[in-house]
Scaffold this active site. Structure first.
Site, mmCIF file in Angstrom:
data_model
loop_
_atom_site.group_PDB
_atom_site.id
_atom_site.type_symbol
_atom_site.label_atom_id
_atom_site.label_comp_id
_atom_site.label_asym_id
_atom_site.label_seq_id
_atom_site.Cartn_x
_atom_site.Cartn_y
_atom_site.Cartn_z
ATOM 1 N N ASP A 1 -6.064 6.419 28.845
ATOM 2 C CA ASP A 1 -5.262 7.544 29.317
ATOM 3 C C ASP A 1 -4.389 6.984 30.432
ATOM 4 O O ASP A 1 -4.843 6.805 31.552
ATOM 5 C CB ASP A 1 -6.165 8.662 29.825
ATOM 6 C CG ASP A 1 -5.372 9.858 30.309
ATOM 7 O OD1 ASP A 1 -4.360 10.198 29.665
ATOM 8 O OD2 ASP A 1 -5.756 10.455 31.324
ATOM 9 N N GLU B 1 -2.637 7.099 24.948
ATOM 10 C CA GLU B 1 -1.938 8.377 24.838
ATOM 11 C C GLU B 1 -0.441 8.150 24.734
ATOM 12 O O GLU B 1 0.128 7.381 25.508
ATOM 13 C CB GLU B 1 -2.239 9.258 26.049
ATOM 14 C CG GLU B 1 -1.587 10.622 25.966
ATOM 15 C CD GLU B 1 -1.943 11.495 27.145
ATOM 16 O OE1 GLU B 1 -1.059 11.745 27.985
ATOM 17 O OE2 GLU B 1 -3.119 11.919 27.219
ATOM 18 N N ASP C 1 -9.403 11.928 33.631
ATOM 19 C CA ASP C 1 -8.734 10.759 33.037
ATOM 20 C C ASP C 1 -9.716 9.937 32.200
ATOM 21 O O ASP C 1 -9.360 9.422 31.140
ATOM 22 C CB ASP C 1 -8.142 9.866 34.138
ATOM 23 C CG ASP C 1 -7.304 10.648 35.118
ATOM 24 O OD1 ASP C 1 -6.145 10.927 34.804
ATOM 25 O OD2 ASP C 1 -7.838 10.995 36.190
#
Length: 188
Positions: free
Chosen positions: A12, A73, A146
């Protein structure tokens, strides 16, 4: 593929906090937590120092856990340009490191990840954390968000058939097509 597992590193991306999560996923979709954490960089450091810190942290995870594939991501447009830039830069670092380590990499939108993990593309952070904890049979919710998001990325990728032999980009899913259409419209 019976009995085979895939080890996925989910990332992330972020400059201040970059979530990293490694899971082993079996052919039956059962998953085991291998590693979870956050790579941090000081907000007051120069950008090149921050990116170097993120790279160093991801390298440690790559070398310690030797994933088969990396999932990061996909950067999406937000109102805060500085946040988008930092996320994109951290994402680029992760993708570069995958190439340097000779492992395939893929990107997934937040909506795709939420839908894969919770069944709902607009799930909130708490719902994602709860489902990740349930899937990985954890006693507590993974924190910070996260870190949970990194684990969700890894699970999403494995569940979508993203083994090490899978192409980094296959046919677009409906969410990816919608994303690509939105990007084309934004460029006009």
């Amino acid at each position: 593929m019976a009995g085979r597992r895939v080890r996925v590193l989910g990332i992330d991306p972020g400059l201040t906090r970059c979530g990293v999560g490694v899971v082993d996923v079996a052919a039956d979709r059962s998953a085991t937590l291998v590693h979870v954490g956050v790579v941090r960089s000081p907000a007051d450091a120069r950008i090149e120092q921050r990116l170097a810190a993120i790279a160093a942290g991801i390298r440690v995870v790559l070398e310690a856990h030797r994933p088969d594939v990396l999932a990061v991501e996909r950067v999406f447009a937000q109102n805060n340009r500085n946040t988008v830039m930092g996320t994109a830069q951290a994402s680029g670092i992760a993708l570069l490191l995958a190439a340097e380590h000779g492992i395939p990499a893929a990107t997934h939108t937040p909506t795709e990840v939420k839908a894969a993990i919770t069944g709902y593309g607009n799930a909130d952070k708490r719902q994602v954390q709860t489902m990740v904890a349930r899937v990985l049979r954890l006693d507590a919710l993974p924190t910070p968000a996260d870190a949970a998001d990194a684990l969700a990325l890894a699970l999403c990728h494995a569940w979508r058939g993203g083994g090490p032999q899978a192409p980094a980009q296959g046919p677009l899913t409906p969410a990816q097509r919608a994303w690509a259409d939105a990007e084309r419209l934004a460029r006009r």
